[in-house]
Design a protein around this motif. Structure first.
Motif, PDB file in Angstrom:
ATOM      1  N   LEU A  38       0.854  -1.183   0.000  1.00  0.00           N
ATOM      2  CA  LEU A  38       0.000   0.000   0.000  1.00  0.00           C
ATOM      3  C   LEU A  38       0.894   1.238   0.000  1.00  0.00           C
ATOM      4  O   LEU A  38       1.645   1.471   0.949  1.00  0.00           O
ATOM      5  N   LEU A  39       0.837   1.990  -1.076  1.00  0.00           N
ATOM      6  CA  LEU A  39       1.649   3.198  -1.212  1.00  0.00           C
ATOM      7  C   LEU A  39       0.787   4.407  -0.859  1.00  0.00           C
ATOM      8  O   LEU A  39      -0.241   4.653  -1.492  1.00  0.00           O
ATOM      9  N   VAL A  40       1.199   5.133   0.170  1.00  0.00           N
ATOM     10  CA  VAL A  40       0.415   6.271   0.660  1.00  0.00           C
ATOM     11  C   VAL A  40       1.230   7.559   0.489  1.00  0.00           C
ATOM     12  O   VAL A  40       2.183   7.807   1.245  1.00  0.00           O
ATOM     13  N   PRO A  41       0.887   8.400  -0.491  1.00  0.00           N
ATOM     14  CA  PRO A  41       1.611   9.669  -0.662  1.00  0.00           C
ATOM     15  C   PRO A  41       1.239  10.664   0.428  1.00  0.00           C
ATOM     16  O   PRO A  41       0.073  10.755   0.840  1.00  0.00           O
ATOM     17  N   VAL A  42       2.235  11.384   0.917  1.00  0.00           N
ATOM     18  CA  VAL A  42       2.012  12.356   1.996  1.00  0.00           C
ATOM     19  C   VAL A  42       2.680  13.677   1.622  1.00  0.00           C
ATOM     20  O   VAL A  42       3.843  13.706   1.206  1.00  0.00           O
ATOM     21  N   THR A  43       1.945  14.766   1.757  1.00  0.00           N
ATOM     22  CA  THR A  43       2.490  16.102   1.520  1.00  0.00           C
ATOM     23  C   THR A  43       2.815  16.738   2.867  1.00  0.00           C
ATOM     24  O   THR A  43       1.945  16.845   3.744  1.00  0.00           O
ATOM     25  N   LEU A  44       4.074  17.146   3.038  1.00  0.00           N
ATOM     26  CA  LEU A  44       4.519  17.722   4.308  1.00  0.00           C
ATOM     27  C   LEU A  44       4.896  19.187   4.139  1.00  0.00           C
ATOM     28  O   LEU A  44       5.423  19.591   3.089  1.00  0.00           O
ATOM     29  N   GLU A  45       4.628  19.972   5.167  1.00  0.00           N
ATOM     30  CA  GLU A  45       5.096  21.351   5.202  1.00  0.00           C
ATOM     31  C   GLU A  45       6.435  21.378   5.928  1.00  0.00           C
ATOM     32  O   GLU A  45       6.524  20.972   7.078  1.00  0.00           O
ATOM     33  N   VAL A  46       7.459  21.838   5.229  1.00  0.00           N
ATOM     34  CA  VAL A  46       8.805  21.856   5.799  1.00  0.00           C
ATOM     35  C   VAL A  46       9.289  23.297   5.933  1.00  0.00           C
ATOM     36  O   VAL A  46       9.233  24.065   4.971  1.00  0.00           O
ATOM     37  N   ILE A  84      18.390  13.314  -3.757  1.00  0.00           N
ATOM     38  CA  ILE A  84      19.184  14.313  -3.037  1.00  0.00           C
ATOM     39  C   ILE A  84      18.329  15.539  -2.724  1.00  0.00           C
ATOM     40  O   ILE A  84      18.346  16.057  -1.596  1.00  0.00           O
ATOM     41  N   GLU A  85      17.552  15.980  -3.704  1.00  0.00           N
ATOM     42  CA  GLU A  85      16.716  17.176  -3.537  1.00  0.00           C
ATOM     43  C   GLU A  85      15.687  16.998  -2.421  1.00  0.00           C
ATOM     44  O   GLU A  85      15.571  17.847  -1.530  1.00  0.00           O
ATOM     45  N   TYR A  86      14.930  15.901  -2.488  1.00  0.00           N
ATOM     46  CA  TYR A  86      13.843  15.784  -1.500  1.00  0.00           C
ATOM     47  C   TYR A  86      14.376  15.459  -0.111  1.00  0.00           C
ATOM     48  O   TYR A  86      13.816  15.889   0.903  1.00  0.00           O
ATOM     49  N   LYS A  87      15.484  14.717  -0.019  1.00  0.00           N
ATOM     50  CA  LYS A  87      16.045  14.410   1.289  1.00  0.00           C
ATOM     51  C   LYS A  87      16.633  15.657   1.948  1.00  0.00           C
ATOM     52  O   LYS A  87      16.498  15.863   3.156  1.00  0.00           O
ATOM     53  N   ALA A  88      17.297  16.506   1.155  1.00  0.00           N
ATOM     54  CA  ALA A  88      17.858  17.748   1.697  1.00  0.00           C
ATOM     55  C   ALA A  88      16.743  18.654   2.225  1.00  0.00           C
ATOM     56  O   ALA A  88      16.883  19.295   3.278  1.00  0.00           O
ATOM     57  N   LYS A  89      15.642  18.698   1.490  1.00  0.00           N
ATOM     58  CA  LYS A  89      14.511  19.541   1.911  1.00  0.00           C
ATOM     59  C   LYS A  89      13.788  18.930   3.112  1.00  0.00           C
ATOM     60  O   LYS A  89      13.433  19.635   4.064  1.00  0.00           O
ATOM     61  N   LEU A  90      13.603  17.599   3.081  1.00  0.00           N
ATOM     62  CA  LEU A  90      12.874  16.925   4.151  1.00  0.00           C
ATOM     63  C   LEU A  90      13.656  16.907   5.460  1.00  0.00           C
ATOM     64  O   LEU A  90      13.125  17.192   6.533  1.00  0.00           O
ATOM     65  N   TYR A  91      14.958  16.590   5.396  1.00  0.00           N
ATOM     66  CA  TYR A  91      15.765  16.462   6.609  1.00  0.00           C
ATOM     67  C   TYR A  91      16.159  17.812   7.208  1.00  0.00           C
ATOM     68  O   TYR A  91      16.156  17.983   8.426  1.00  0.00           O
TER      69      TYR A  91
END
Length: 263
Positions: free
Chosen positions: A32-40, A172-179
């Motif tokens: 089950l793939l659940v997409p999640v939008t986060l505010e960072v 690289i892009e999403y991990k840098a933004k997420l972390y």
């Protein structure tokens, strides 16, 4: 329900999108793939890190803090890639229905393996440079310019085709933004491996025989060619930032002929 605990945290704090149910025939498992939008929350970068991907090494990195290094794939990763390549060639040459079914299973397995390797590389880069602003190549035209990027080195071209660099950059892009809340940036990679970062001299001759060594024919600057590419990638953002700061300081477009000059 099984899953990484961090993912459950994201489900609690983010906006959940439409879930997707998939089935893997080889393992007879539903996912089950659940997409999640986060505010960072965005943060100011602690350093600028230029990353040049794909030449004879999977990546080269240079930082405004003075670090510079090459990233090579572990030999076991290369061998496993070669194993998949041999299997594909054998199955494609058979051409039977059963061979085609097995080829499809092998392709899915190889894709999962490749994605996992790229995740490992991206995470290592991000955690080695917490809070860095990553500057990456715009790879839009990289396939059309493969000879420009890879020269006549067949092995380098084969490796570059096997590792999807756009996927590595995306991770690289999403991990840098997420972390760490830092936005990455992409720049035009044209001539980054032929330009001297010290004096600005641009020439194919700066790369003798399109080898790994960079030797500026004007000022004599020497360095590994992929490191030079990463330096120039970082410099393009630094120059852009400086231009923007000058415009704010002077209250005008400093590129205009009538703009005020310093000195």
């Amino acid at each position: 329900m099984k899953g990484w605990s961090k993912h459950f945290e994201y489900l609690k704090s983010g906006k959940i999108g439409d879930p997707i149910l998939t089935y893997d025939k080889s393992s007879k498992t539903f996912f089950l793939l659940v997409p999640v939008t986060l505010e960072v929350q965005e943060h100011q970068p602690k350093e600028i890190l230029g990353v040049d991907v794909g030449e004879r090494h999977i990546a080269a990195a240079t930082s405004t803090k003075g670090t510079r290094y090459l990233i090579d794939l572990p030999e076991e990763f290369k061998q496993r890639k070669q194993h998949y390549q041999r299997l594909r060639s054998e199955l494609m040459s058979k051409g039977t229905r059963s061979a085609k079914r097995k080829l499809a299973r092998i392709s899915r397995r190889e894709k999962r393996f490749t994605e996992n390797v790229l995740h490992i590389i991206a995470k290592k880069l991000i955690t080695s440079h917490p809070g860095a602003r990553f500057v990456l190549e715009d790879l839009t035209q990289i396939r059309a310019n493969r000879i420009t990027y890879r020269g006549k080195d067949k092995e380098a071209r084969r490796q570059s085709e096997q590792w999807p660099f756009a996927s590595l950059q995306q991770k690289i892009e999403y991990k840098a933004k997420l972390y760490y809340g830092v936005q990455s940036e992409k720049v035009d990679p044209s001539y980054t491996s032929q330009t001297c970062p010290r004096c600005g001299h641009v020439s194919k001759e700066n790369r003798p025989d399109h080898g790994e060594r960079f030797v500026c024919q004007s000022c004599g600057y020497e360095e590994h060619a992929d490191i030079v590419g990463a330096i120039n990638i970082a410099l393009r953002v630094l120059v852009k930032d400086q231009q923007g700061n000058l415009e704010k300081l002077l209250g005008a477009d400093v590129s205009r002929p009538d703009a005020p000059r310093l000195g």
